[in-house]
Motif scaffolding. Structure first.
Motif, PDB file in Angstrom:
ATOM      1  N   THR A  62      28.960  -5.973  12.458  1.00 51.40           N
ATOM      2  CA  THR A  62      29.455  -5.461  13.726  1.00 51.40           C
ATOM      3  C   THR A  62      28.973  -6.382  14.834  1.00 51.40           C
ATOM      4  N   ILE A  63      29.922  -6.924  15.602  1.00 54.89           N
ATOM      5  CA  ILE A  63      29.586  -7.773  16.741  1.00 54.89           C
ATOM      6  C   ILE A  63      30.150  -7.096  17.978  1.00 54.89           C
ATOM      7  N   SER A  64      29.277  -6.758  18.922  1.00 53.84           N
ATOM      8  CA  SER A  64      29.730  -6.090  20.134  1.00 53.84           C
ATOM      9  C   SER A  64      29.139  -6.774  21.356  1.00 53.84           C
ATOM     10  N   GLY A  65      29.788  -6.557  22.487  1.00 52.02           N
ATOM     11  CA  GLY A  65      29.334  -7.166  23.724  1.00 52.02           C
ATOM     12  C   GLY A  65      29.039  -6.111  24.764  1.00 52.02           C
ATOM     13  N   HIS A  66      28.012  -6.336  25.551  1.00 46.57           N
ATOM     14  CA  HIS A  66      27.624  -5.449  26.639  1.00 46.57           C
ATOM     15  C   HIS A  66      27.762  -6.253  27.927  1.00 46.57           C
ATOM     16  N   HIS A  67      28.683  -5.844  28.793  1.00 42.66           N
ATOM     17  CA  HIS A  67      29.036  -6.593  30.003  1.00 42.66           C
ATOM     18  C   HIS A  67      29.585  -7.966  29.641  1.00 42.66           C
ATOM     19  N   LEU A  68      30.254  -8.053  28.490  1.00 45.38           N
ATOM     20  CA  LEU A  68      30.739  -9.322  27.986  1.00 45.38           C
ATOM     21  C   LEU A  68      31.879  -9.054  27.021  1.00 45.38           C
ATOM     22  N   GLU A  69      32.929  -9.830  27.132  1.00 44.70           N
ATOM     23  CA  GLU A  69      34.023  -9.725  26.179  1.00 44.70           C
ATOM     24  C   GLU A  69      33.751 -10.696  25.039  1.00 44.70           C
ATOM     25  N   VAL A  70      33.764 -10.186  23.825  1.00 42.99           N
ATOM     26  CA  VAL A  70      33.493 -11.014  22.661  1.00 42.99           C
ATOM     27  C   VAL A  70      34.791 -11.721  22.277  1.00 42.99           C
ATOM     28  N   THR A  71      34.836 -13.018  22.532  1.00 40.51           N
ATOM     29  CA  THR A  71      36.022 -13.813  22.237  1.00 40.51           C
ATOM     30  C   THR A  71      36.035 -14.195  20.762  1.00 40.51           C
ATOM     31  N   PRO A  72      37.182 -14.577  20.245  1.00 39.08           N
ATOM     32  CA  PRO A  72      37.233 -15.020  18.839  1.00 39.08           C
ATOM     33  C   PRO A  72      36.339 -16.232  18.566  1.00 39.08           C
ATOM     34  N   ALA A  73      36.165 -17.104  19.546  1.00 41.42           N
ATOM     35  CA  ALA A  73      35.299 -18.270  19.357  1.00 41.42           C
ATOM     36  C   ALA A  73      33.838 -17.839  19.184  1.00 41.42           C
ATOM     37  N   ILE A  74      33.381 -16.890  20.002  1.00 47.30           N
ATOM     38  CA  ILE A  74      32.007 -16.394  19.877  1.00 47.30           C
ATOM     39  C   ILE A  74      31.835 -15.660  18.551  1.00 47.30           C
ATOM     40  N   ARG A  75      32.817 -14.855  18.181  1.00 50.49           N
ATOM     41  CA  ARG A  75      32.752 -14.110  16.920  1.00 50.49           C
ATOM     42  C   ARG A  75      32.653 -15.071  15.733  1.00 50.49           C
ATOM     43  N   GLU A  76      33.463 -16.116  15.739  1.00 52.23           N
ATOM     44  CA  GLU A  76      33.444 -17.093  14.658  1.00 52.23           C
ATOM     45  C   GLU A  76      32.124 -17.861  14.636  1.00 52.23           C
ATOM     46  N   TYR A  77      31.577 -18.179  15.811  1.00 56.03           N
ATOM     47  CA  TYR A  77      30.305 -18.888  15.898  1.00 56.03           C
ATOM     48  C   TYR A  77      29.173 -18.055  15.296  1.00 56.03           C
ATOM     49  N   VAL A  78      29.150 -16.767  15.603  1.00 52.05           N
ATOM     50  CA  VAL A  78      28.117 -15.879  15.053  1.00 52.05           C
ATOM     51  C   VAL A  78      28.280 -15.748  13.541  1.00 52.05           C
ATOM     52  N   GLN A  79      29.507 -15.606  13.081  1.00 54.16           N
ATOM     53  CA  GLN A  79      29.736 -15.471  11.635  1.00 54.16           C
ATOM     54  C   GLN A  79      29.325 -16.728  10.882  1.00 54.16           C
ATOM     55  N   ASN A  80      29.606 -17.897  11.459  1.00 54.67           N
ATOM     56  CA  ASN A  80      29.195 -19.148  10.811  1.00 54.67           C
ATOM     57  C   ASN A  80      27.681 -19.278  10.763  1.00 54.67           C
ATOM     58  N   LYS A  81      26.998 -18.848  11.810  1.00 55.20           N
ATOM     59  CA  LYS A  81      25.544 -18.912  11.837  1.00 55.20           C
ATOM     60  C   LYS A  81      24.921 -17.930  10.847  1.00 55.20           C
ATOM     61  N   LEU A  82      25.551 -16.775  10.668  1.00 55.78           N
ATOM     62  CA  LEU A  82      25.020 -15.770   9.743  1.00 55.78           C
ATOM     63  C   LEU A  82      25.195 -16.168   8.281  1.00 55.78           C
ATOM     64  N   GLU A  83      26.038 -17.147   8.012  1.00 54.76           N
ATOM     65  CA  GLU A  83      26.192 -17.630   6.640  1.00 54.76           C
ATOM     66  C   GLU A  83      24.873 -18.189   6.121  1.00 54.76           C
ATOM     67  N   ARG A  84      24.057 -18.764   7.001  1.00 54.94           N
ATOM     68  CA  ARG A  84      22.760 -19.306   6.603  1.00 54.94           C
ATOM     69  C   ARG A  84      21.845 -18.190   6.099  1.00 54.94           C
ATOM     70  N   ILE A  85      21.900 -17.035   6.762  1.00 54.28           N
ATOM     71  CA  ILE A  85      21.081 -15.897   6.339  1.00 54.28           C
ATOM     72  C   ILE A  85      21.572 -15.380   4.995  1.00 54.28           C
ATOM     73  N   LYS A  86      22.880 -15.294   4.830  1.00 54.77           N
ATOM     74  CA  LYS A  86      23.435 -14.801   3.574  1.00 54.77           C
ATOM     75  C   LYS A  86      23.119 -15.748   2.420  1.00 54.77           C
ATOM     76  N   ARG A  87      23.032 -17.033   2.719  1.00 53.71           N
ATOM     77  CA  ARG A  87      22.722 -18.017   1.688  1.00 53.71           C
ATOM     78  C   ARG A  87      21.295 -17.851   1.178  1.00 53.71           C
ATOM     79  N   HIS A  88      20.361 -17.526   2.097  1.00 56.98           N
ATOM     80  CA  HIS A  88      18.962 -17.378   1.711  1.00 56.98           C
ATOM     81  C   HIS A  88      18.673 -16.036   1.047  1.00 56.98           C
ATOM     82  N   PHE A  89      19.321 -14.985   1.526  1.00 51.30           N
ATOM     83  CA  PHE A  89      19.005 -13.642   1.035  1.00 51.30           C
ATOM     84  C   PHE A  89      20.303 -12.870   0.889  1.00 51.30           C
TER      85      PHE A  89
END
Length: 116
Positions: free
Chosen positions: A4-31
């Motif tokens: 779940t990706i949400s924004g507070h006083h911020l609109e979550v754009t597809p670019a930000i959503r994709e950036y977060v998902q790509n960064k979280l791949e590192r966590i999924k790779r380790h654990f």
């Protein structure tokens, strides 16, 4: 795994959503035993000079919940710092789970009687 990706006083754009998902791949790779991930991105307008970008994450693992937050002037830098902190905590938790350096009780009692 729920993400779940949400924004507070911020609109979550597809670019930000994709950036977060790509960064979280590192966590999924380790654990791989991640149950739920909740990311909250927010902007605090304290003054004109001091706009703070805040990123928070709640990561539910089997038996533990990890909470990490980071503040920065840039949202992408804040996400990078967040992922670095989260990666360190997840690796620490993983090594704690996989630590098999404890000795069995039968070996401890034999060592104690031999030294006595």
């Amino acid at each position: 795994m729920n993400l779940t990706i949400s924004g507070h006083h911020l609109e979550v754009t597809p670019a930000i959503r994709e950036y977060v998902q790509n960064k979280l791949e590192r966590i999924k790779r380790h654990f791989d035993h991640v149950i739920d991930i909740s990311v909250i991105l927010s902007v605090d307008n304290l003054s004109e000079k001091e706009k703070r970008q805040k990123a928070e994450i709640n990561l539910r693992l089997s038996g533990k919940t990890v909470y990490v937050e980071s503040l920065s002037q840039d949202l992408y830098a804040s996400i990078d710092m967040l992922i670095d902190k989260l990666d360190r905590q997840v690796m620490k938790y993983k090594t704690r789970i996989q630590d098999h350096s404890r000795q069995a009780l039968k070996h401890l009692s034999g060592v104690e009687s031999a030294t006595a």
